[in-house]
Design an enzyme around this catalytic site. Structure first.
Site, PDB file in Angstrom:
ATOM      1  CG  HIS A   1       9.793  66.178   0.092  1.00  0.00           C
ATOM      2  ND1 HIS A   1       9.466  66.174  -1.252  1.00  0.00           N
ATOM      3  CD2 HIS A   1      10.754  67.128   0.242  1.00  0.00           C
ATOM      4  CE1 HIS A   1      10.204  67.083  -1.874  1.00  0.00           C
ATOM      5  NE2 HIS A   1      10.983  67.669  -0.993  1.00  0.00           N
TER       6      HIS A   1
ATOM      7  CG  HIS B   1      18.493  73.378   0.022  1.00  0.00           C
ATOM      8  ND1 HIS B   1      17.894  74.254  -0.843  1.00  0.00           N
ATOM      9  CD2 HIS B   1      17.587  72.392   0.240  1.00  0.00           C
ATOM     10  CE1 HIS B   1      16.677  73.824  -1.129  1.00  0.00           C
ATOM     11  NE2 HIS B   1      16.470  72.690  -0.474  1.00  0.00           N
TER      12      HIS B   1
END
Length: 726
Positions: free
Chosen positions: A267, A99
């Site tokens: 993920h 992020h």
């Protein structure tokens, strides 16, 4: 990375990322005043380290292996105040890094993890960054221990890389060298929405057309890193989400294979958190009470940790073993059919139909309990979109290929805004030259500079042709991601040689004269272009009655077409350049003077340096296509202070003659003496810029202006000479 904020439910053709939004106490009174804050963004007064601090010198003292050992220990060292899922922080640390890096956009090079800006607003309080504050606090003991020898930017970047190593991935490498900022980059344009997660319609000309996303933005909604995990505007539709992914990842500099690798690899470890009511979360870090001590999003009801954590609102892990690097993401995605459901927090997500018990991940606190895995709309897009599906199936059947693709894409993600490899530091820098690093071979310094200048002087080029060509070569530099600049002489290669702003006919003439000189003398073409500009400038200085040498440092190299990703350089094309009074197209959203600030900030210029360069470039007669706007002198080609003298002379009045044209009228005779653009006149109309213009207009500052112009010019010419910088 492992958590993405859920939704509650490109209009501008130019890159106005400087965000010259009229903010501040006076904005309500003077809403049209030009805000120069973007040029004061990193004032030395905000830096606690002092002017003598040299991060690279401190880095040389860093025990890299000890640092990495401490990070590996942290990954499995659960602390009481913030327990780790399954006793491991690999998912959290990967997300913190993702992020930070994922805010990068190639349209203007801003964002990314190169400055440690995740510590400050607005990024520290973006909805998509929920609980990254906890990750940074977990890193604090390590930062405290190693102190000045490791920047926050480097530590945040390294944490995710070590997390993947601990999970079992063979990473591609890592480079240190990112220096911290000490003040929020509030002038970066992240969108003009007035609420978090406003519908995508606000930043798309047509939300059905992903390419219509407003420049320079890369995320589909305010406060997100890239796409909404619940679907476009929170409406699940994997095929439609795939189109948004393709656009947003492309704006991060990623192709389809890299997009699949990053989505799946991101993920493969960790989980999303939505086992509770998001309304129970406290304020974000920037809004929180002093007792929160810079953190936010605490659950005000219940435990708010472990299995009761709420972050994105989506709940669950993607894989059976979320702390291990494996191929289970693809295995589960294609092994089962998936159906839409909702998390306990109400977010829309996908869950498998008739899944085997052994394929379910265990509870983060109690391994005797198993839960459904889940997929976001973006994950399902990898199965639905034909191109993504083909890549995903290949990766599912070739784990080594997937691992290698992810490792390389992760390295690119975390290093994209560091610029060329010459800025990399550390023992784990990969030897391979990657095309996205814009490689430039080492240049020659063992040639006779004076002899080269003599040959240039005899080449028959005008001073303004040489000055304009050198400027065009150097002006592509972006301090945001350290791309562009004169080094490499890519102005002679596609696509730059054909850019309208580079005046291809003039450029071809100049290159035809300079390239043989480079071949004859052993100098690089890049050096000869800059040296020619310097020679033209020195002639102009003598014409003004002064003798000031323009500094020159040889050593630039010449890139080849094979070293150049032409497509990726398209985003560097100048659609505007106030320094040469070039404006490709008028925008109703951002003014020419705001565009000037954008380019000046990317070049690393102060407001004073920008002022000196504008005044000089005008009297040097270097305007695009020979425009007379702003050439306020009777001796064009001489580096005089005439631009500022005329601008501040009340013998003239200023009359609009068009959208971006003005007449400079002599009051006494009523005759038009000069013409101007908005960029020219702002140096007389803006109170701050006028104060600088008045300094340069003074009779006793003629030589000061020349010297200041030379210093600013040299700064631009050497902006990408990282070998010259301490």
């Amino acid at each position: 990375m492992t958590d993405h904020s859920a939704s509650s439910s490109g209009k501008c053709p130019v890159m106005h990322g400087a965000a010259t939004t009229k903010t501040g106490a006076s904005s309500a009174f003077w809403p049209n005043a030009l805000n120069l804050d973007i040029l004061h963004q990193h004032d030395r007064k905000t830096n606690p380290m002092g002017a003598d601090f040299n991060y690279r010198a401190e880095l040389a003292k860093l025990d890299v292996e000890a640092l990495k050992a401490d990070l590996r220990a942290l990954m499995n060292d659960s602390q009481d105040w913030w327990p780790a899922d399954w006793g491991s922080y690999v998912g959290m640390m990967a997300r913190v890094t993702w992020h930070a890096a994922g805010s990068y956009r190639n349209t203007d090079g801003r964002g990314g993890n190169g400055t440690g800006n995740q510590r400050f607003a607005p990024l520290n309080s973006w909805p998509d960054n929920v609980n990254t504050d906890k990750g940074r606090r977990l890193l604090w003991p390590i930062k405290k221990k190693y102190g000045n020898k490791i920047s926050w930017a480097d530590l945040i970047s390294l944490a995710g890389t070590i997390a993947y190593e601990v999970a079992g991935l063979k990473t591609y490498g890592f480079a240190f060298g990112r220096e911290d900022i000490w003040h929020p980059e509030k002038d970066i344009y992240w969108g003009d929405e007035q609420q978090w997660l406003a519908p995508s319609d606000t930043r798309f000309a047509d939300v059905e057309d992903a390419a219509s996303l407003e420049n320079p933005l890369a995320a589909v909604q305010m406060g997100l890193i890239y796409v909404n995990p619940e679907g476009v505007n929170g409406k699940p539709d994997p095929a439609r989400t795939a189109l948004m992914m393709r656009e947003t990842f492309a704006r991060m500099g990623m192709n389809d294979e890299e997009t699949v690798a990053l989505t799946a690899g991101g993920h493969t470890i960790g989980k999303a958190h939505g086992n509770g009511n998001a309304a129970d979360l406290s304020a974000d870090p920037e809004s929180a009470d002093v007792t929160a001590q810079g953190m936010g999003w605490f659950n005000t009801k219940g435990r708010g940790i472990g299995r009761d954590t709420v972050v994105s609102g989506i709940e669950g892990a993607w894989t059976t073993n979320p702390t291990r690097w494996d191929n289970e993401f693809f295995t589960l995605l294609f092994k089962y059919d998936w159906t839409l459901t909702r998390s306990p927090a109400g977010a829309q997500q996908w869950e498998p139909i008739a899944i085997a018990e052994e394929d379910k991940p265990v509870d983060v606190e109690d391994p005797s309990i198993r839960h459904m895995p889940m997929m976001t709309d973006a994950d399902m897009a990898l199965k639905v979109d034909p191109i993504y599906r083909e890549i995903s199936l290949r990766f599912m059947n070739d784990f080594e290929a997937f691992s290698d693709a992810f490792a390389r894409a992760w390295f690119k993600l975390t290093h994209r805004d560091m610029g060329p490899k010459t800025r990399y530091v550390g023992p784990d820098v990969p030897a391979e030259d990657l095309i996205w690093q814009d490689p430039v071979p080492a240049g020659n310094t063992a040639y006779d500079v004076a002899a080269v200048k003599a040959k240039i002087a005899a080449a028959g080029l005008s001073d303004n042709e040489m000055i304009a060509t050198a400027w065009d070569s150097a002006r592509t530099f972006r301090g945001s991601d350290f791309r562009g600049g004169a080094n490499g002489a890519r102005i002679r290669l596609a696509p730059q040689k054909d850019w309208e702003g580079n005046e291809p006919a003039r450029l071809a003439k100049v290159l035809a004269a300079l390239e043989p000189i480079a071949a004859e003398t052993g100098a690089s073409i890049a050096d000869v272009i800059v040296l020619a500009g310097n020679l033209g400038l020195e002639n102009a200085i003598r014409a003004a009655g002064f003798s000031v040498e323009v500094p020159f440092a040889p050593g630039r190299g010449d890139a080849t077409a094979e070293m150049t990703d032409a497509e990726s350089f398209d985003v560097l094309e100048p659609k505007h350049d106030g320094f040469r009074n070039y404006l490709k197209a008028w925008s109703d959203i951002v003014t020419p003077e705001e565009m000037l600030l954008d380019r000046a900030q990317l070049l690393g210029l102060t407001a004073v340096e920008m002022t000196a360069l504008i005044g000089g470039m005008r009297v040097l007669d270097t305007n695009f296509a020979g425009s007379r706007h702003g050439v306020f002198t009777q001796t064009p080609g001489a580096l005089t202070n005439d631009f500022f003298v005329t601008l501040t002379d009340m013998a003239y009045s200023w009359k609009p003659t068009g959208r971006n044209s003005y007449a400079i009228v002599e009051r006494a005779s009523g005759e038009t003496r000069y013409t101007a653009s908005r960029v020219d006149l702002v140096f007389g109309s803006n109170s701050i810029l006028r104060s600088y213009a008045e300094v340069y207009a003074q009779d006793d500052n003629k030589e000061k202006f020349v010297r200041d112009f030379v210093a600013a010019w040299t700064k631009v010419m050497n902006a990408d000479r990282f070998d010259l910088q301490a």
